[in-house]
Design an enzyme around this catalytic site. Structure first.
Site, PDB file in Angstrom:
ATOM      1  N   TYR A 184     -15.442  -2.650   6.904  1.00 18.85           N
ATOM      2  CA  TYR A 184     -14.079  -2.212   7.235  1.00 18.85           C
ATOM      3  C   TYR A 184     -13.778  -2.484   8.714  1.00 18.85           C
ATOM      4  O   TYR A 184     -12.731  -3.040   9.058  1.00 18.85           O
ATOM      5  CB  TYR A 184     -13.963  -0.716   6.923  1.00 18.85           C
ATOM      6  CG  TYR A 184     -12.648  -0.074   7.279  1.00 18.85           C
ATOM      7  CD1 TYR A 184     -11.470  -0.437   6.645  1.00 18.85           C
ATOM      8  CD2 TYR A 184     -12.598   0.939   8.240  1.00 18.85           C
ATOM      9  CE1 TYR A 184     -10.269   0.188   6.962  1.00 18.85           C
ATOM     10  CE2 TYR A 184     -11.407   1.566   8.549  1.00 18.85           C
ATOM     11  CZ  TYR A 184     -10.249   1.185   7.918  1.00 18.85           C
ATOM     12  OH  TYR A 184      -9.073   1.806   8.235  1.00 18.85           O
ATOM     13  N   ASP A 236      -0.229  -7.911  -5.397  1.00 18.59           N
ATOM     14  CA  ASP A 236      -1.626  -7.912  -4.945  1.00 18.59           C
ATOM     15  C   ASP A 236      -1.649  -8.815  -3.714  1.00 18.59           C
ATOM     16  O   ASP A 236      -1.497 -10.039  -3.844  1.00 18.59           O
ATOM     17  CB  ASP A 236      -2.518  -8.471  -6.068  1.00 18.59           C
ATOM     18  CG  ASP A 236      -3.985  -8.544  -5.652  1.00 18.59           C
ATOM     19  OD1 ASP A 236      -4.278  -8.391  -4.441  1.00 18.59           O
ATOM     20  OD2 ASP A 236      -4.825  -8.764  -6.538  1.00 18.59           O
ATOM     21  N   ILE A 237      -1.828  -8.218  -2.530  1.00 16.92           N
ATOM     22  CA  ILE A 237      -1.674  -9.031  -1.312  1.00 16.92           C
ATOM     23  C   ILE A 237      -2.729 -10.126  -1.201  1.00 16.92           C
ATOM     24  O   ILE A 237      -2.565 -11.062  -0.429  1.00 16.92           O
ATOM     25  CB  ILE A 237      -1.624  -8.175  -0.012  1.00 16.92           C
ATOM     26  CG1 ILE A 237      -2.904  -7.356   0.185  1.00 16.92           C
ATOM     27  CG2 ILE A 237      -0.381  -7.314   0.015  1.00 16.92           C
ATOM     28  CD1 ILE A 237      -3.032  -6.811   1.615  1.00 16.92           C
ATOM     29  N   GLY A 244      -0.508   4.636  -1.171  1.00 14.83           N
ATOM     30  CA  GLY A 244      -1.637   5.198  -0.433  1.00 14.83           C
ATOM     31  C   GLY A 244      -1.260   6.387   0.437  1.00 14.83           C
ATOM     32  O   GLY A 244      -0.105   6.816   0.462  1.00 14.83           O
ATOM     33  N   GLN A 245      -2.257   6.900   1.162  1.00 15.32           N
ATOM     34  CA  GLN A 245      -2.061   8.129   1.941  1.00 15.32           C
ATOM     35  C   GLN A 245      -0.942   7.987   2.970  1.00 15.32           C
ATOM     36  O   GLN A 245      -0.027   8.801   3.016  1.00 15.32           O
ATOM     37  CB  GLN A 245      -3.365   8.504   2.659  1.00 15.32           C
ATOM     38  CG  GLN A 245      -3.278   9.861   3.363  1.00 15.32           C
ATOM     39  CD  GLN A 245      -4.311  10.049   4.466  1.00 15.32           C
ATOM     40  OE1 GLN A 245      -4.987   9.118   4.886  1.00 15.32           O
ATOM     41  NE2 GLN A 245      -4.440  11.274   4.939  1.00 15.32           N
ATOM     42  N   LYS A 270     -11.085  -4.974  10.532  1.00 14.92           N
ATOM     43  CA  LYS A 270     -10.041  -4.444  11.424  1.00 14.92           C
ATOM     44  C   LYS A 270     -10.061  -5.164  12.782  1.00 14.92           C
ATOM     45  O   LYS A 270      -9.004  -5.410  13.363  1.00 14.92           O
ATOM     46  CB  LYS A 270     -10.177  -2.924  11.584  1.00 14.92           C
ATOM     47  CG  LYS A 270      -9.758  -2.157  10.332  1.00 14.92           C
ATOM     48  CD  LYS A 270      -8.260  -2.317  10.070  1.00 14.92           C
ATOM     49  CE  LYS A 270      -7.820  -1.789   8.736  1.00 14.92           C
ATOM     50  NZ  LYS A 270      -6.420  -2.064   8.419  1.00 14.92           N
ATOM     51  N   GLY A 316       0.825  -1.209   0.000  1.00 16.11           N
ATOM     52  CA  GLY A 316       0.000   0.000   0.000  1.00 16.11           C
ATOM     53  C   GLY A 316       0.855   1.253   0.000  1.00 16.11           C
ATOM     54  O   GLY A 316       0.460   2.286   0.535  1.00 16.11           O
TER      55      GLY A 316
HETATM   56  N1  SER Z   1      -9.674   6.986   8.040  1.00 14.51           N
HETATM   57  C1  SER Z   1     -10.326   5.704   8.069  1.00 14.51           C
HETATM   58  C2  SER Z   1     -11.644   5.762   7.399  1.00 14.51           C
HETATM   59  O1  SER Z   1     -12.266   6.795   7.457  1.00 14.51           O
HETATM   60  C3  SER Z   1     -10.501   5.257   9.495  1.00 14.51           C
HETATM   61  O2  SER Z   1      -9.538   4.328   9.791  1.00 14.51           O
HETATM   62  O3  SER Z   1     -12.078   4.788   6.858  1.00 14.51           O
END
Ligand code: SER
Length: 328
Positions: A148, A58-59, A16-17, A152, A13
């Site tokens: 999500y 690609d993980i 990514g940010q 997590k 990643g």
């Molecule tokens: N920044 C993330 C989100 O908004 C939270 O872990 O999905």
């Protein structure tokens, strides 16, 4: 657990940010050639490409991780690849595949290659509407309502399982919303707290997708990176927790953020048009109890709302004047 010096690092990643800035910091700390940046399909920046090795993997396809780990003799991994909360609600299966199957593949490859250490980020999304929302405890109810969040929670448990069962040194933080000036976040609920700065600079107005009174825990990127590296450097003997550290920094409402920006750009206006992300935000904490992180590895954030806002606006304004501010 092995305590040898870390030498060859894989960042997934990395486009990514968080991954993009983390990679550059790790390259500075450990040497450009020792940090392999990887992405799934997004084109990396010139900076990332020109400063060290880059590969596409690609993980969710284990053999692609296996190959780079063998080719580059990797012994430490930062698994920053993830599908965030908002995209996760639109594509729940993809979210499961990347965040769970992908993580499982990473942990398995790490175990097979006897890696020294693995970083697995978690999130405030592990909490849900039944969790106390203010000063949310380290140990509390984890019943998220987003895919999500589900991934997590499972990721924290899986990481802790590898610590106990296989003696693999896995570590992770529950990141709040991360605010940064370099790479835009993609598909999260807290993205408004970054977008607002870009729009304040370029259009002097912003339409926010959560209500003005929505309060969430946030963190500025320098603190996020410092916390990540400090946890990875901590003596394992001091850690009682492994993959689930609460880390707090600042909490503010969307309206308070807009007001802070107006101190620098008085003509800036913000309106609020909540969409489906409001319900996600409403299920997350407003602030966090991070005493475990402070005690076990010395967590201490530096930036508050005022300092962060000033720094963000200065950085973005400079890029805007140079003509290199890319707005989505
Ligand atoms: N920044 C993330 C989100 O908004 C939270 O872990 O999905």
């Amino acid at each position: 657990m092995p305590q040898t010096r870390m030498k060859k690092i894989l960042v997934t990643g990395a486009v990514g940010q968080i991954g993009s800035e983390l990679t550059m910091l790790l390259r500075k700390k450990y040497g450009n050639e020792n940090v392999l940046a990887t992405g799934r399909k997004t084109k990396p920046s010139e900076e990332l490409l020109n400063s060290g090795p880059f590969e596409y993997i690609d993980i969710s396809k284990r053999e692609t991780i296996e190959k780079v780990v063998t080719d580059y003799d990797i012994d430490t991994m930062y698994n920053m690849a993830a599908i965030l909360s908002a995209v996760g609600e639109e594509k729940p299966l993809l979210c499961w595949d990347v965040n769970i199957n992908g993580l499982y593949n990473c942990l398995e490859v790490a175990r097979e290659h006897s890696m020294v250490r693995v970083f697995v980020p978690s999130s405030i999304a592990v909490f849900g509407p039944e969790t106390p929302r203010d000063n949310t405890p380290q140990e509390t109810i984890l019943r998220p309502k987003t895919m999500y969040g589900v991934t997590k929670v499972a990721g924290e448990l899986l990481g802790d399982y590898y610590v106990k069962r296989f003696n693999l040194d896995v570590r992770g933080l529950r990141y709040p919303g991360i605010i940064s000036s370099e790479t835009l976040p993609g598909g999260g609920t807290t993205d408004y707290a970054v977008e607002i700065f870009y729009k304040a600079i370029t259009e002097k107005k912003y339409t926010c997708f959560v209500r003005g009174d929505t309060v969430l825990p946030m963190m500025y990127m320098p603190d996020c990176l410092k916390g990540t590296l400090d946890l990875m450097d901590a003596d394992v003997l001091n850690l009682k927790h492994h993959c689930d550290f609460n880390i707090g920094s600042m909490s503010f409402s969307a309206e308070e953020l807009a007001t802070e920006i107006q101190k620098h750009i008085p003509e800036f206006t913000c309106e609020y048009r909540p969409d489906f992300r409001q319900a996600i935000a409403d299920s997350w904490p407003r602030s966090l109890d991070d005493r475990a992180a402070r005690k076990e590895w010395g967590w201490k954030p530096r930036y508050g709302l005022a300092e962060m806002t000033k720094d963000m606006l200065q950085k973005l304004q400079k890029r805007h004047e140079e003509g290199s501010l890319l707005v989505s």
